[in-house]
Write an enzyme that holds these catalytic residues in place. Structure first.
Site, PDB file in Angstrom:
ATOM      1  N   SER A 124      62.332  39.600  56.417  1.00  0.00           N
ATOM      2  CA  SER A 124      63.027  40.756  55.864  1.00  0.00           C
ATOM      3  C   SER A 124      64.517  40.650  56.142  1.00  0.00           C
ATOM      4  O   SER A 124      64.938  40.065  57.155  1.00  0.00           O
ATOM      5  CB  SER A 124      62.467  42.014  56.534  1.00  0.00           C
ATOM      6  OG  SER A 124      63.322  43.100  56.323  1.00  0.00           O
ATOM      7  N   TYR A 149      59.727  47.409  64.183  1.00  0.00           N
ATOM      8  CA  TYR A 149      59.298  46.637  63.008  1.00  0.00           C
ATOM      9  C   TYR A 149      60.232  45.450  62.779  1.00  0.00           C
ATOM     10  O   TYR A 149      59.793  44.307  62.629  1.00  0.00           O
ATOM     11  CB  TYR A 149      59.270  47.537  61.759  1.00  0.00           C
ATOM     12  CG  TYR A 149      59.162  46.742  60.473  1.00  0.00           C
ATOM     13  CD1 TYR A 149      57.953  46.198  60.073  1.00  0.00           C
ATOM     14  CD2 TYR A 149      60.294  46.509  59.679  1.00  0.00           C
ATOM     15  CE1 TYR A 149      57.861  45.440  58.914  1.00  0.00           C
ATOM     16  CE2 TYR A 149      60.211  45.754  58.520  1.00  0.00           C
ATOM     17  CZ  TYR A 149      58.992  45.224  58.137  1.00  0.00           C
ATOM     18  OH  TYR A 149      58.915  44.467  56.994  1.00  0.00           O
ATOM     19  N   LYS A 153      59.866  40.974  63.072  1.00  0.00           N
ATOM     20  CA  LYS A 153      60.217  39.933  62.098  1.00  0.00           C
ATOM     21  C   LYS A 153      61.106  38.869  62.755  1.00  0.00           C
ATOM     22  O   LYS A 153      60.940  37.669  62.525  1.00  0.00           O
ATOM     23  CB  LYS A 153      60.909  40.541  60.878  1.00  0.00           C
ATOM     24  CG  LYS A 153      60.019  41.479  60.061  1.00  0.00           C
ATOM     25  CD  LYS A 153      58.860  40.744  59.396  1.00  0.00           C
ATOM     26  CE  LYS A 153      57.912  41.660  58.658  1.00  0.00           C
ATOM     27  NZ  LYS A 153      56.699  41.002  58.188  1.00  0.00           N
TER      28      LYS A 153
END
Ligand SMILES: NC(=O)c1ccc[n+]([C@@H]2O[C@H](COP(=O)([O-])OP(=O)(O)OC[C@H]3O[C@@H](n4cnc5c(N)ncnc54)[C@H](O)[C@@H]3O)[C@@H](O)[C@H]2O)c1
Length: 342
Positions: A124, A149, A153
């Site tokens: 992302s 979150y 990544k």
């Protein structure tokens, strides 16, 4: 090629499964359906006339992974399965590290046990962190994202790099998505999050079909032309084709080793108010909205430099904002309750 797609019943996964089948790849989907259903897979089979083998399982379940790797010799794995709600990740960080980080390690270990080397990971733009200068470039260092979150990544990208350093056969690709929206042009596939949508487009589309009363625009005082956040929105089918481009690039470069990251975006920032106006124009439906307080952790504006994907993968986003809005509306108006009525 035969490809294992984790999270293949989800939003981006299902569109990618369709793109893979359209290029005559064979697909096995592995998904625990915690945020999806089998309906999109059935629809893809009907659209393509091709069979999708489906395993319902969790990426943290070693025995389930061994069962699927034991039953097939895969040429590559495309790894979408993850929890993805930024806000929820601040409430339940352990669940996010458990699924996104531990789950990815379980998957890489299963690949190692079964001698599968090619791995395409759903990363992302959030990995660039809060301090990066726009437009984001792959040569910039990994940053410190504001949410658990985002941190998952970054961690998986680091794990891929460490694993590649230790295992010279490994061929990893991180695709750093910007903001995927839209739906397949048929109206058969789209984004159908369980519960209250966390992302702008599904929320807006649900307001337009009357499932929700109005849209909250988080922040009207950012230093942008209209005060609302700017994002690099790209059509989900362009994103899906980014995965087939990466898969084909790996196949065309047998000497490639280690990891490579690519931004997948359009290179343009669009504001929330621009999106609302474009959606109203495409759908003919007014969308009531109100300006709400800023959300913690939201950045004012970011977009991609997508030159590397263009140069190396031959991939560029082709579909414009109008098409993104028409396809979103076609999906939502044809499926006002998403996949749930089947
Ligand atoms: N949608 C976005 O805006 C966006 C942006 C950047 C990156 N990503 C990443 O892309 C990937 C796909 O996102 P999406 O928008 O399609 O989300 P999604 O929730 O629609 O898809 C994720 C899929 O993974 C499955 N899944 C979750 N946990 C699992 C587990 N433990 N075992 C097996 N399956 C599991 C879910 O059931 C779902 O089908 C995710 O990794 C996400 O973090 C998404």
């Amino acid at each position: 090629m035969k490809v294992l797609v984790t999270g293949g019943a989800g939003y981006i996964g299902s569109h990618t499964v369709l793109a893979l089948l359209q290029q005559d790849h064979q697909v096995v989907v592995f998904d625990n359906l915690c945020n999806a259903s089998e309906v999109p897979l059935a629809r893809i089979e009907a659209m393509t006339g091709k069979h999708i083998e489906f395993f319902r399982g969790d990426i943290r379940d070693v025995a389930a992974l061994d069962a699927v790797f034991g039953a097939h010799q895969f040429d590559a794995v495309i790894h979408f399965a993850a929890l993805k709600a930024v806000g929820e990740s601040t409430q339940k960080p352990l669940a996010y590290y458990q699924t996104n980080v531990h789950g990815s390690v379980c998957l890489l270990e299963a690949m190692q046990r079964h001698q599968v080397t090619d791995f395409i990971f759903s990363s992302s733009a959030t990995v660039y962190g809060e301090l990066a200068i726009v437009p984001y470039l792959e040569s910039m260092p990994l940053g410190s994202p504001s949410s658990p979150y985002g941190a998952t990544k970054v961690m998986v990208e680091r794990i891929m790099a460490d694993y590649a350093a230790a295992n010279p056969e490994f061929r990893g690709v991180s695709l750093r998505y910007f903001n995927p929206i839209g739906a397949h042009e048929s109206g058969n596939l789209g984004e159908d999050p369980k519960g209250i949508p966390n992302n702008l487009l599904p929320y807006l589309a649900q307001v337009a079909v009357g499932r929700r009363t109005h849209l909250s625009v988080f922040g009207g005082d950012y230093p942008t032309q209209d005060g609302t956040c700017l994002r690099d929105y790209l059509h989900v089918m362009d994103l899906a084709e980014g995965h087939t481009a990466a898969l084909n690039w790996l196949a065309d470069h047998p000497q490639q080793r280690g990891i490579e990251a690519f931004n997948l975006g359009t290179g343009q920032g669009v504001s929330v108010l621009d999106i609302i106006a474009a959606f109203e124009q495409a759908s003919g439906v007014p969308v009531p909205y109100e300006i709400a307080p800023r959300r913690a952790g939201d950045l004012a504006a970011f977009w991609a430099n997508a030159d590397k994907a263009s140069t190396m993968l031959g991939w560029q986003a082709k579909r414009n904002l109008t098409q993104m809005m028409h396809d979103t509306w076609r999906w939502q108006s044809q499926n006002p309750s998403g996949y749930s009525e089947e």
